[in-house]
Design an enzyme around this catalytic site. Structure first.
Site, mmCIF file in Angstrom:
data_model
loop_
_atom_site.group_PDB
_atom_site.id
_atom_site.type_symbol
_atom_site.label_atom_id
_atom_site.label_comp_id
_atom_site.label_asym_id
_atom_site.label_seq_id
_atom_site.Cartn_x
_atom_site.Cartn_y
_atom_site.Cartn_z
ATOM 1 N N ARG A 163 4.259 -1.165 1.721
ATOM 2 C CA ARG A 163 4.970 -0.933 2.973
ATOM 3 C C ARG A 163 4.554 0.360 3.668
ATOM 4 O O ARG A 163 4.287 0.372 4.867
ATOM 5 C CB ARG A 163 6.481 -0.899 2.720
ATOM 6 C CG ARG A 163 7.134 -2.247 2.687
ATOM 7 C CD ARG A 163 8.415 -2.199 1.889
ATOM 8 N NE ARG A 163 8.114 -1.880 0.501
ATOM 9 C CZ ARG A 163 7.667 -2.763 -0.367
ATOM 10 N NH1 ARG A 163 7.530 -4.018 -0.027
ATOM 11 N NH2 ARG A 163 7.353 -2.417 -1.608
ATOM 12 N N THR A 164 4.503 1.450 2.919
ATOM 13 C CA THR A 164 4.205 2.728 3.565
ATOM 14 C C THR A 164 2.804 2.698 4.170
ATOM 15 O O THR A 164 2.600 3.023 5.338
ATOM 16 C CB THR A 164 4.336 3.885 2.551
ATOM 17 O OG1 THR A 164 5.635 3.831 1.974
ATOM 18 C CG2 THR A 164 4.142 5.232 3.221
ATOM 19 N N LYS A 173 -14.921 11.479 -9.386
ATOM 20 C CA LYS A 173 -15.881 12.496 -9.853
ATOM 21 C C LYS A 173 -15.179 13.803 -10.183
ATOM 22 O O LYS A 173 -15.814 14.793 -10.519
ATOM 23 C CB LYS A 173 -16.936 12.755 -8.770
ATOM 24 C CG LYS A 173 -17.775 11.543 -8.427
ATOM 25 C CD LYS A 173 -18.730 11.899 -7.283
ATOM 26 C CE LYS A 173 -19.391 10.650 -6.713
ATOM 27 N NZ LYS A 173 -20.006 10.907 -5.415
ATOM 28 N N HIS A 203 9.920 11.681 0.155
ATOM 29 C CA HIS A 203 9.335 10.560 0.883
ATOM 30 C C HIS A 203 10.044 10.531 2.238
ATOM 31 O O HIS A 203 10.836 9.636 2.524
ATOM 32 C CB HIS A 203 9.567 9.272 0.078
ATOM 33 C CG HIS A 203 8.768 8.097 0.535
ATOM 34 N ND1 HIS A 203 7.869 8.163 1.572
ATOM 35 C CD2 HIS A 203 8.725 6.819 0.091
ATOM 36 C CE1 HIS A 203 7.315 6.967 1.730
ATOM 37 N NE2 HIS A 203 7.829 6.147 0.847
ATOM 38 N N ARG A 232 -0.204 9.992 -0.166
ATOM 39 C CA ARG A 232 0.674 9.661 -1.303
ATOM 40 C C ARG A 232 -0.057 10.078 -2.570
ATOM 41 O O ARG A 232 -1.228 9.733 -2.759
ATOM 42 C CB ARG A 232 0.993 8.163 -1.366
ATOM 43 C CG ARG A 232 1.734 7.827 -2.674
ATOM 44 C CD ARG A 232 2.314 6.461 -2.712
ATOM 45 N NE ARG A 232 3.429 6.346 -1.795
ATOM 46 C CZ ARG A 232 4.200 5.259 -1.710
ATOM 47 N NH1 ARG A 232 3.958 4.214 -2.473
ATOM 48 N NH2 ARG A 232 5.197 5.224 -0.855
#
Lengths: 307, 154
Positions: free
Chosen positions: A56-57, A85, A134, A106
């Site tokens: 959703r985000t 890496k 959030h 995120r």
């Protein structure tokens, strides 16, 4: 008050007036979110850096950007990037800052967005930092409550995982700015941390706690259900003990107030039975959609575009 | 009639006397100063000495050493009423109370193992310091440390 061109890291960075500005702008943009087209963000590039899974985000940010005529750059999987890496987040942020006009991040570590903001030369929007914040979820929750219920004199029960659930702490904080009456419903082992409860009370919030979901069903305006997240439990046996302890089914519907709405940040697992989806109380899919106008509003603000 | 003052530890010529340390914290002060007993430095420690001001206190005397600002700030975190006396030629050349800084950087490790400041990122820990009972709030993850601060000192 100036939200233009600044980072969005935590709800604690917002005053109530600033939240209201975001919500009002989302109302203006909602027709575009419902399928309209605009080019107000044309020429702007949004970078999406998701180090953890998201549906959703990530997708609602993409939709918001695309519907406003902007473009999206996606980090893709960690395996396909320099993360594998061993590149630090700080370096990645510095680099991506030169490719884009704003970054949604995120990341699994708490505080990652705050650190990223120190290294970025473009606005950082926190799309979830571990068990931390959030803020865009909280803003879309507030928008849902404003649209589908009312933010003033609100009675809300927040149910489920109040210990590990990151959305809950930000939401409770923001609701306290509106003087909401908040009932926290959770099993003993998933109670909200004392520190957060003390902070809320210090802000003047009316907060009470119970373990009994039935106690609140006929008295609240909003029932906010949350998922009991398996990945936040260090001990799987603790998870299995509490999962399913708080579940809304068709059987509960008769006892609910007519105008009471049920919300959930999704994804749900066991908390709300599918038989509830078609009831007049269910608002969780609308809630998901409201992520688009809210993220449109935030993008126009951090990119300094008038609406 | 004169009262003979009892001398528990002899005066020092040059160095530092850390006085009014919260009782029981002397060993932690030594730890902050990196004094492990393996060096030849002359150190005197008095513990649970009665004090008119604070009931009982610890005292640490260190010969031939003056403290760095960062060491003093760390002592303030575990014993905010401590006083630092700089001794030169048997006289007190300077005396001041430790002062709690408003912010501490690279001094304390965040107790949240999942905090970004505990990873390989090029970022040092930073905490806002709140007085009263001392509370350290991580500016990254907002975790609050109230107890066992000494265990988190870097």
């Amino acid at each position: 008050m100036n939200i233009d061109r600044r980072h969005i890291v935590s709800m604690k960075d917002f005053t109530r007036d600033e939240i209201d500005v975001v919500l009002e702008r989302a109302i203006k943009l909602e027709p575009l979110a419902r399928g309209g087209r605009s080019d107000i963000l044309a020429g702007n590039i949004l970078a999406l850096l998701f180090y953890e899974p998201s549906t959703r985000t990530r997708m609602s940010f993409e939709t918001a950007m695309l519907r406003l005529g902007g473009s999206v750059l996606n980090l893709g999987s960690k395996e396909a990037s320099s993360v594998v890496k061993g590149e630090t987040l700080a370096d990645t942020i510095r680099v991506i800052s030169t490719y884009s006009d704003a970054i949604v991040l995120r990341h699994p570590s708490e505080g990652s967005a705050r650190m990223a903001a120190e290294y970025a030369s473009v606005p950082i929007i926190n799309g979830g930092d571990g068990a931390g914040h959030h803020p865009t979820q909280t803003l879309l929750d507030l928008y849902t409550i404003k649209k589908e219920s009312h933010l003033e004199q609100l009675d809300i029960a927040i149910v489920g995982d109040l210990k590990y659930g990151r959305t809950v702490h930000s939401l409770a904080y923001a609701l306290s700015l509106y003087g909401a009456n908040i009932t926290l419903v959770s099993p003993q082992q998933l109670k909200i941390p004392d520190q957060i409860k003390e902070d809320l009370k210090a802000m003047g919030a009316r907060v009470s706690e119970t373990e009994n979901l039935d106690e609140v069903l006929d008295s609240v305006d909003v029932l906010y259900m949350t998922r009991i997240q398996k990945e936040r439990f260090p001990d799987p046996t603790e998870y299995s003990k509490v999962v399913g302890a708080y579940k809304i089914t068709e059987a509960h519907l008769d006892n609910l107030r007519e105008d009471m709405i049920i919300m959930h940040p999704l994804p749900r697992v066991y908390e709300i039975d599918a038989s509830v989806d078609d009831s007049a109380h269910a608002r969780y899919f609308e809630q998901s959609f409201y992520g688009v106008p809210i993220r449109m509003a935030l993008l126009t603000m951090v990119l300094g575009v008038e609406v | 009639m004169t009262l003979k003052k009892e001398v528990r530890v002899h005066p020092i010529r040059d160095g530092t006397v850390i006085d009014h340390i919260k009782a029981g914290q002397a060993m932690n002060v030594l730890r902050i100063l990196g004094i492990t007993g393996s060096s030849s430095a002359v150190i005197s420690v008095a513990m649970n000495v009665s004090s008119q001001d604070i009931g009982s206190k610890d005292v640490v005397k260190i010969e031939n050493r003056e403290l760095m600002e960062k060491e003093v700030d760390k002592i303030a975190l575990i014993s905010p009423n401590a006083t630092i006396n700089i001794i030169r030629e048997f006289g007190v050349a300077g005396k001041h109370r430790v002062e709690l800084p408003e912010m501490v950087e690279s001094m304390v490790r965040c107790a949240n193992p999942n905090c970004i400041s505990n990873t390989n990122e090029p970022v040092s820990s930073k905490f806002e310091v709140k007085k009263g009972p001392i509370r350290l709030r991580c500016i990254y993850c907002e975790h609050v440390i109230t107890e066992n601060i000494v265990e988190q000192l870097l």
